[in-house]
Design a protein around this motif. Structure first.
Motif, mmCIF file in Angstrom:
data_model
loop_
_atom_site.group_PDB
_atom_site.id
_atom_site.type_symbol
_atom_site.label_atom_id
_atom_site.label_comp_id
_atom_site.label_asym_id
_atom_site.label_seq_id
_atom_site.Cartn_x
_atom_site.Cartn_y
_atom_site.Cartn_z
ATOM 1 N N ILE A 284 0.912 -1.036 -0.009
ATOM 2 C CA ILE A 284 -0.116 -0.154 -0.006
ATOM 3 C C ILE A 284 0.938 1.331 -0.082
ATOM 4 O O ILE A 284 1.893 1.281 0.593
ATOM 5 N N ASN A 285 0.612 2.261 -0.904
ATOM 6 C CA ASN A 285 1.495 3.337 -1.119
ATOM 7 C C ASN A 285 1.081 4.310 -0.105
ATOM 8 O O ASN A 285 -0.032 4.702 0.205
ATOM 9 N N LEU A 286 2.160 4.591 0.837
ATOM 10 C CA LEU A 286 1.948 5.566 2.048
ATOM 11 C C LEU A 286 2.388 7.005 1.686
ATOM 12 O O LEU A 286 2.476 8.113 2.202
ATOM 13 N N GLY A 287 2.456 7.448 0.208
ATOM 14 C CA GLY A 287 3.102 8.462 -0.263
ATOM 15 C C GLY A 287 4.341 8.729 -0.835
ATOM 16 O O GLY A 287 4.554 9.677 -1.461
ATOM 17 N N ASP A 288 5.356 7.629 -0.717
ATOM 18 C CA ASP A 288 6.554 7.854 -1.189
ATOM 19 C C ASP A 288 7.003 6.459 -1.733
ATOM 20 O O ASP A 288 6.632 5.501 -0.694
ATOM 21 N N ARG A 289 7.711 5.990 -2.490
ATOM 22 C CA ARG A 289 7.873 4.750 -2.805
ATOM 23 C C ARG A 289 8.895 4.004 -1.612
ATOM 24 O O ARG A 289 8.906 2.935 -1.541
ATOM 25 N N PHE A 290 9.749 4.929 -1.039
ATOM 26 C CA PHE A 290 10.446 4.341 -0.103
ATOM 27 C C PHE A 290 9.890 4.254 1.226
ATOM 28 O O PHE A 290 10.316 3.459 2.264
ATOM 29 N N ILE A 291 8.625 4.561 1.257
ATOM 30 C CA ILE A 291 7.790 4.275 2.597
ATOM 31 C C ILE A 291 6.537 3.576 2.171
ATOM 32 O O ILE A 291 5.636 3.383 3.037
ATOM 33 N N ALA A 292 6.490 3.103 0.898
ATOM 34 C CA ALA A 292 5.496 2.027 0.671
ATOM 35 C C ALA A 292 5.761 0.819 1.245
ATOM 36 O O ALA A 292 6.697 0.210 1.442
ATOM 37 N N LYS A 293 4.849 0.237 2.029
ATOM 38 C CA LYS A 293 4.899 -0.988 2.684
ATOM 39 C C LYS A 293 4.014 -2.137 2.485
ATOM 40 O O LYS A 293 2.807 -1.702 2.012
ATOM 41 N N SER A 294 4.171 -3.154 2.796
ATOM 42 C CA SER A 294 3.278 -4.342 2.777
ATOM 43 C C SER A 294 1.963 -4.169 3.680
ATOM 44 O O SER A 294 2.206 -3.378 4.806
ATOM 45 N N LEU A 295 1.167 -4.827 3.343
ATOM 46 C CA LEU A 295 -0.085 -4.773 4.492
ATOM 47 C C LEU A 295 0.294 -5.319 5.752
ATOM 48 O O LEU A 295 0.062 -4.564 6.719
ATOM 49 N N GLY A 296 1.150 -6.094 5.959
ATOM 50 C CA GLY A 296 1.753 -6.602 7.290
ATOM 51 C C GLY A 296 2.429 -5.729 7.987
ATOM 52 O O GLY A 296 2.295 -5.306 9.119
ATOM 53 N N GLU A 297 3.360 -4.823 7.221
ATOM 54 C CA GLU A 297 4.211 -4.005 7.679
ATOM 55 C C GLU A 297 3.343 -2.645 8.098
ATOM 56 O O GLU A 297 3.523 -1.782 9.273
ATOM 57 N N THR A 298 2.238 -2.456 7.280
ATOM 58 C CA THR A 298 1.437 -1.403 7.718
ATOM 59 C C THR A 298 0.625 -1.682 8.990
ATOM 60 O O THR A 298 0.388 -0.710 9.829
ATOM 61 N N PHE A 299 -0.069 -2.792 8.867
ATOM 62 C CA PHE A 299 -1.124 -2.957 9.996
ATOM 63 C C PHE A 299 -0.585 -3.835 11.134
ATOM 64 O O PHE A 299 -1.441 -4.337 11.990
ATOM 65 N N HIS A 300 0.847 -4.275 10.995
ATOM 66 C CA HIS A 300 1.303 -5.089 12.246
ATOM 67 C C HIS A 300 0.802 -6.476 12.549
ATOM 68 O O HIS A 300 0.764 -6.695 13.640
#
Length: 540
Positions: free
Chosen positions: A479-495
């Protein structure tokens, strides 16, 4: 004298008549209109303003707004559903017109070598066969556990909110597509009984299974399930995304003899649908209610809710962990849900969106090690393959769609659902408006929508290297959080990481004794391939 006057009036030019008409309007507005200040202060021009304002929504929807701009569903999304439902070319050319760098944009990770279905595992009868990997009610040993024959199904929409022809079209289409049809809280109507599997929903008004005083009747519940074997599961509605925690009133003027018979309500009286259940008032009592219904009917029993506070969900998980009792499935509705008419304050602000609500609740049951005994049903603008893939990656086992299914029977997003003036006859009880719905044609469109949905979801699943969507995991979607270098997987995003769903192969699902749809009846299912000769994607 009178004849001369009549001849004079007849000879007046049209513009004199027009001026006279506007003068009469001005006189009325200035001297007699006490409700609208604008009309009193600016007669004629004020009415022109209101007239032009009424054209604003359709003007913006069809002419001014771009393809990706409209809400709740943009033109591209509706066009895909319309094309899929008509079984015509639903592709797009020259690349995406989406802003793929926008926040919250999702990316499905494809495998270098896609999954190849072994020849012996291919389903000759239905190439788009996609049953649920989980059996609802299996863990709790219900007498009649249920494996939905389709992972994409119709969400709760009552007869009364939708027209008879729309409900019948959906049900017949569900039968063809092997999908189940949720009744909504308005009771089991004849239009829900044309062959599809049914999930019967119990709302706070207990319509269809209520006593004269409005309380729940177990006797009527048992009789309904015994006389309608197509009812495969029961859903207790705690709240819905459009208006969580809010009740409603069914005005006496809208209660026809047919609706009164279906809902078990009196004619000539307003009927209250309260915001809470009278049968239980806390989690422990709710679990007792669930177990009582399951014991008396033998069917799996689940709950549906929009998500807000989490304390009660934690309490429910603890009760289930300690007692081995509780719901067989949980339907999580996003706050963006919208088939129920609601005040803007509720529709816009109460309950969190699906992606937040689902992850919050799933984590609670994951930490309690309960995900293996629950079928998670996801709902909230998920009627598109990419969004469905994301939901499966998060832990969903089944997808329910509502407004997208309405599009397949002709809805044009006129947003007149609450006025009884739906121009396509889908969300109105006006007989003239709903007479335009050709049930046979619309049932085919529902079937094609579901078939093309499953086809595209399967292709996306195979592209990711899997055979079934249940195999998607949190690392497969970014999921894109605003920048390619902080785009994270769902697991990383929602822990959290989704629990693994036991799954062997699609072939093993076909022979399951609890499989729903026509598979339990040995009926033949015919599915047509996509035709490309007609490229029209108009709604009607």
């Amino acid at each position: 004298m009178i004849n001369d006057l009549m001849d004079f009036i007849k000879d007046l030019p049209w513009w004199v008549w027009a001026i006279g008409f506007f003068v009469l309007i001005a006189i009325y507005d200035i001297f007699f209109n006490r409700k609208h200040t604008l009309l009193h202060n600016f007669p004629v021009f004020g009415r022109a303003r209101y007239f032009l304002e009424s054209f604003g929504p359709p003007l913006r929807q069809y002419i001014v707004a771009n393809n990706r701009e409209e809400l709740p569903f943009n033109r591209r999304e509706r066009g895909w559903v319309y094309a899929s439902a008509k079984n015509v070319n639903n592709y797009e050319g020259f690349g995406t017109d989406q802003d793929i760098y926008h926040e919250n944009y999702i990316f499905i990770k494809n495998a270098m070598i896609p999954f190849k279905v072994p020849e012996k595992h291919q389903n000759k009868r239905d190439p788009y066969f996609l049953a649920s990997a989980k059996v609802i009610g299996e863990y709790n040993k219900r007498k009649r556990p249920y494996r939905p024959a389709s992972v994409i199904n119709v969400s709760a929409m009552s007869y009364g909110s939708l027209s008879a022809r729309a409900i019948e079209s959906l049900n017949r289409g569900c039968k063809k597509a092997e999908a189940y049809h949720n009744t909504g809280e308005g009771g089991l109507s004849p239009y829900h009984q044309t062959g599809a599997d049914v999930v019967f929903q119990i709302g706070t008004g207990y319509f269809g299974v209520r006593n004269e005083g409005g309380s729940f009747s177990m006797e009527k519940m048992v009789k309904l399930t015994e006389t309608n074997p197509q009812v495969r599961a029961i859903e207790i509605k705690l709240s819905q995304g459009a208006k969580p925690g809010k009740g409603g009133v069914l005005p006496a003027s809208k209660i026809t003899p047919e609706i009164a018979k279906i809902r078990h309500v009196p004619l000539g009286k307003d009927v209250l649908s309260p915001p809470n259940h009278s049968t239980f008032s806390n989690m422990a009592e709710m679990v007792n209610f669930i177990e009582s219904i399951a014991e008396h009917t033998g069917l799996p029993v689940g709950i549906k809710a929009a998500i807000g506070k989490l304390e009660e969900w934690k309490e429910l998980a603890k009760i289930m962990k300690d007692t081995n009792r509780g719901p067989d499935f949980i339907t999580i509705d996003g706050g963006e849900g919208g088939t129920g008419a609601a005040p803007p304050s509720f529709a816009d602000h109460v309950a969190v969106p699906f992606i937040y609500g689902f992850t919050d609740v799933y984590k609670i049951f994951l930490e309690a090690e309960l995900t293996d005994r629950i079928t998670f049903v996801a709902s909230g603008k998920l009627g598109f393959p990419a969004k469905a893939a994301m939901a499966f990656a998060m832990g969903a086992d089944v997808i329910n769609v509502a407004r997208e299914a309405m599009f397949s029977v002709g809805c044009i997003q006129a947003q007149e659902c609450h006025t009884n003036r739906c121009p396509t006859g889908v969300a109105t009880q006006n007989r003239w408006l709903q007479a335009g719905i050709n049930v046979t044609n619309k049932a085919d469109r529902v079937n094609y929508y579901f078939s093309n949905f499953k086809k595209e979801l399967l292709e996306m699943t195979h592209a990711a290297g899997y055979e079934h969507p249940c195999q998607f995991n949190m690392g497969d979607v970014e999921i894109n959080l605003g920048d390619r270098f902080i785009a994270k997987s769902l697991g990383e995003t929602f822990h959290y990481e989704k629990a693994k769903v036991p799954f062997d192969s699609v072939e093993t699902l076909i022979g399951c004794p609890n499989l729903g749809g026509s598979y339990r009846k040995g009926e033949k299912t015919e599915v047509k391939e996509v035709e490309t000769k007609d490229t029209s994607v108009s709604d009607q």
